[in-house]
Write a protein that holds these residues in place. Sequence first.
Motif, mmCIF file in Angstrom:
data_model
loop_
_atom_site.group_PDB
_atom_site.id
_atom_site.type_symbol
_atom_site.label_atom_id
_atom_site.label_comp_id
_atom_site.label_asym_id
_atom_site.label_seq_id
_atom_site.Cartn_x
_atom_site.Cartn_y
_atom_site.Cartn_z
ATOM 1 N N ILE B 69 0.860 -1.188 0.000
ATOM 2 C CA ILE B 69 0.000 0.000 0.000
ATOM 3 C C ILE B 69 0.892 1.232 0.000
ATOM 4 N N TYR B 70 0.691 2.079 -1.009
ATOM 5 C CA TYR B 70 1.428 3.345 -1.099
ATOM 6 C C TYR B 70 0.504 4.454 -0.599
ATOM 7 N N TYR B 71 0.955 5.140 0.467
ATOM 8 C CA TYR B 71 0.155 6.231 1.028
ATOM 9 C C TYR B 71 0.348 7.466 0.148
ATOM 10 N N VAL B 72 -0.594 7.698 -0.742
ATOM 11 C CA VAL B 72 -0.453 8.816 -1.684
ATOM 12 C C VAL B 72 -1.831 9.335 -2.101
ATOM 13 N N GLY B 73 -1.912 10.627 -2.234
ATOM 14 C CA GLY B 73 -3.110 11.271 -2.797
ATOM 15 C C GLY B 73 -2.640 12.165 -3.928
ATOM 16 N N PRO B 74 -2.623 11.653 -5.168
ATOM 17 C CA PRO B 74 -1.996 12.380 -6.280
ATOM 18 C C PRO B 74 -2.770 13.627 -6.699
ATOM 19 N N THR B 75 -2.085 14.507 -7.460
ATOM 20 C CA THR B 75 -2.810 15.592 -8.125
ATOM 21 C C THR B 75 -3.507 14.970 -9.340
ATOM 22 N N PRO B 76 -4.533 15.645 -9.881
ATOM 23 C CA PRO B 76 -5.229 15.086 -11.050
ATOM 24 C C PRO B 76 -4.265 14.881 -12.223
ATOM 25 N N ALA B 77 -4.491 13.801 -12.989
ATOM 26 C CA ALA B 77 -3.632 13.510 -14.152
ATOM 27 C C ALA B 77 -3.965 14.464 -15.283
ATOM 28 N N ARG B 78 -2.940 14.819 -16.059
ATOM 29 C CA ARG B 78 -3.198 15.577 -17.285
ATOM 30 C C ARG B 78 -3.763 14.613 -18.308
ATOM 31 N N PRO B 79 -4.505 15.128 -19.281
ATOM 32 C CA PRO B 79 -5.046 14.241 -20.320
ATOM 33 C C PRO B 79 -3.911 13.429 -20.946
ATOM 34 N N GLY B 84 -1.018 12.356 -11.865
ATOM 35 C CA GLY B 84 -0.346 13.645 -11.654
ATOM 36 C C GLY B 84 0.850 13.450 -10.750
ATOM 37 N N SER B 85 1.261 14.506 -10.053
ATOM 38 C CA SER B 85 2.368 14.376 -9.102
ATOM 39 C C SER B 85 1.943 13.412 -7.992
ATOM 40 N N ALA B 86 2.884 12.571 -7.557
ATOM 41 C CA ALA B 86 2.469 11.456 -6.704
ATOM 42 C C ALA B 86 3.545 11.045 -5.712
ATOM 43 N N GLY B 87 3.913 11.965 -4.831
ATOM 44 C CA GLY B 87 4.848 11.639 -3.755
ATOM 45 C C GLY B 87 4.085 11.116 -2.544
ATOM 46 N N PRO B 88 4.822 10.641 -1.537
ATOM 47 C CA PRO B 88 4.195 10.014 -0.369
ATOM 48 C C PRO B 88 3.567 11.014 0.592
ATOM 49 N N THR B 89 2.558 10.567 1.334
ATOM 50 C CA THR B 89 2.022 11.374 2.420
ATOM 51 C C THR B 89 2.511 10.795 3.753
ATOM 52 N N THR B 90 2.241 11.527 4.836
ATOM 53 C CA THR B 90 2.749 11.141 6.159
ATOM 54 C C THR B 90 2.104 9.837 6.653
ATOM 55 N N SER B 91 2.935 8.859 6.927
ATOM 56 C CA SER B 91 2.448 7.521 7.275
ATOM 57 C C SER B 91 1.866 7.425 8.675
ATOM 58 N N THR B 92 2.336 8.284 9.570
ATOM 59 C CA THR B 92 1.891 8.252 10.965
ATOM 60 C C THR B 92 0.364 8.198 11.072
ATOM 61 N N ARG B 93 -0.296 8.892 10.151
ATOM 62 C CA ARG B 93 -1.758 8.955 10.224
ATOM 63 C C ARG B 93 -2.410 7.608 9.927
ATOM 64 N N MET B 94 -1.667 6.691 9.332
ATOM 65 C CA MET B 94 -2.227 5.373 9.029
ATOM 66 C C MET B 94 -1.826 4.333 10.081
ATOM 67 N N ASP B 95 -1.056 4.759 11.097
ATOM 68 C CA ASP B 95 -0.586 3.814 12.118
ATOM 69 C C ASP B 95 -1.739 3.055 12.769
ATOM 70 N N ASP B 96 -2.811 3.757 13.062
ATOM 71 C CA ASP B 96 -3.926 3.113 13.764
ATOM 72 C C ASP B 96 -4.684 2.099 12.899
ATOM 73 N N TYR B 97 -4.510 2.171 11.578
ATOM 74 C CA TYR B 97 -5.190 1.221 10.685
ATOM 75 C C TYR B 97 -4.311 0.000 10.403
ATOM 76 N N MET B 98 -3.071 0.052 10.875
ATOM 77 C CA MET B 98 -2.078 -0.930 10.436
ATOM 78 C C MET B 98 -2.462 -2.363 10.796
ATOM 79 N N GLU B 99 -2.929 -2.564 12.027
ATOM 80 C CA GLU B 99 -3.221 -3.943 12.439
ATOM 81 C C GLU B 99 -4.329 -4.536 11.573
ATOM 82 N N ALA B 100 -5.369 -3.752 11.343
ATOM 83 C CA ALA B 100 -6.486 -4.242 10.518
ATOM 84 C C ALA B 100 -6.005 -4.560 9.101
ATOM 85 N N MET B 101 -5.117 -3.727 8.563
ATOM 86 C CA MET B 101 -4.631 -3.948 7.200
ATOM 87 C C MET B 101 -3.728 -5.178 7.139
#
Lengths: 285, 193
Positions: B69-79, B84-101
Motif C-alpha cells: 500500500i502506497y500512502y499517496v493522494g496524487p494531483t489530477p492527471a493531465r489528459p 499527476g504528481s504522486a509523492g508520499p504522504t505522512t504515514s503516521t496517520r495510518m498507524d492506527d489502521y495498520m493492524e487491521a490492514m
Amino acid sequence: MVEHDMREIDVREIGDRIREMAVEVSWNLGTAERECLRRLSEEEESPLGRKILSAIVSNFEIAAAERRPLCQDTGLAVVFLEIGQNVRLVGGSLLDAVNAGVRTAYRDALLRMSVLNDPLLRANTKDNTPAIVHIEIVPGDRVRILFGAKGGGCENMSRSAMLNPSDGKRGVVEFVTRAVQEASANPCPPVVVGVGLGGTFEKAAILAKKALFRPLGKPNSQLHLADLERELLDSINRTGVGPMGMGGTRTAMAVHVEAFPCHIASLPVAVNLDCHSHRHMEAEI
Amino acid sequence: MAGKRADTADDTIRLRVPFGEEVARSLRAGQHVTLSGTAYAARDAAHKRIVEAVARRERLPVDFRDQLIYYVGPTPARPGEPIGSAGPTTSTRMDDYMEAMLELGIRATMGKGIRSRKVMELQKRYGAVYFQAIGGAGALLARHIKAAEVVAYEDLGAEALRRLELEGFPAIVAVDAHGGDAFAEGQRRYCRL
Ligand code: SF4
C-alpha cells in the motif's frame, strides 16, 4: 491627505494576482530555495542525505521544466493582505475575490483539492477554498499580497507554548529545537522554521506563519533576533534529523524569527514548519 | 572508508511487487530498493472505508494479500497521462489502521515519516516492511508510475483506492520486520546535541 485622495483598487485585480501566484508556486520553486537546496546537497555529510537532497533537486528541476506540481500536496492557500489605509476596495467582496482566485488556479492548473468543509464532517469542498486570509491595515495606498501554499505534513508538526519568562533565550532554543527533532521526517526536512516570539497566544502563531514568507535566509533586522536565528539553525542542524529524517547534518534550510512586545508575565513561542517545497510569493498593487 | 557502502547505486535491490513474507523478512532498514509491479494507493479516507467495510463484514474491492500500500493522494492527471504528481504522504496517520490492514494480508507499506512503536511490533509479528519514498518529490516519483486506475471509492477524489503499476520506483527500507529503524539509526549517527 484628505479623504477623496483614496486610491481605488478593484478586488478582482487582487484575485487575479492570487490566481497567478497559486499556479506559479505549485511548479516553480523560488531561486533562493533552489540555491539553498543545491548548496545543502553539497554540504550534507551523510551520503544518504546527499542522495536524498539530489533527488529533491532533480524533482524541482523536473517540475519547472514540465510545469507540474513539485509535490502532490499543493496545499491550503494562505494569504496575507497588507492593505494601505488610503485604499478603497471596489468591485465586490474582497474575500470572494481571493477565493475566486484560488478556485480558478487550483482547477485550471490541475492542483489537488485538499480542503474540507469542516474538521469533523470532513467533506471535500472540491475547489480548495476557503483560503486562510490574514488582513492587516497599514499606512499608504498600496496592497501587498503574500501568497503561500501550505502542505499538511509540515503544518501538522507545528507547536506553540507559553514559556516562563525565566526560561529566556535558552528555553526558546530548547523548545524550537525539540519541535523540529520530534517532527523528525514528517515535515519533509530540510525544513524552513518560522518562529513567533511574544505577543499573545494567537499573535505568536501568526508571527510564526508570517516569518515563513520572509525571503529565504534573510536575517531579522534586529541584531539580537538575527543572533537567535543563527543559534537556532545551528542547534537544529545538530539534532541529526537530516534530509527526510534519515540522519544528517542539514535539517533546516533557514530559521526566521519574528517578535512582538508581550505581557510582563508571558513568553509565548510558536513554531510553524514548512517543508523543502517552500512555496511562497509576493506581489504589490 | 573501506568496503561497499549501502548507499551506492550498485547496492540497490530490485524488487518485484507484490512479494511474500520471505522477501519481506530478508530486507534490512537502510537498504535502497526499486519497486516494480502492482501496488495500491490509499490514504486516510480509503483506509477508513476499508476498515468500516471489514467491520460490517462486507466484501472488499480487492484482495490485499501480500500487497504493497502506497500512502499517496496524487494531483489530477493531465489528459493522456496515468497520474499527476504522486509523492508520499505522512504515514503516521495510518498507524492506527495498520493492524487491521495486516490482518487483511498486506505485506508492505510505503509513505514518508516515522512509524509508531506499535507498528514496529506489528511488522515483526506479521513479517511486513515499511518503505520511505522521498517526500515532496511528487514530480520525480510520478515518472515511475506507469499506470493508475481507480478501483474503489471514486467519490473520494485524490483519496480514492487506486491500483498502480510501478516501474523502478525508488525507496528506502525505513522500518524492517526485525525492529530495525533507519530513522533512529541515521539520526543517532549524526546527532551532536
Ligand atoms: S510536507 Fe511539504 S513536501 Fe512534504 S508532502 Fe507535504 S507539502 Fe509535500
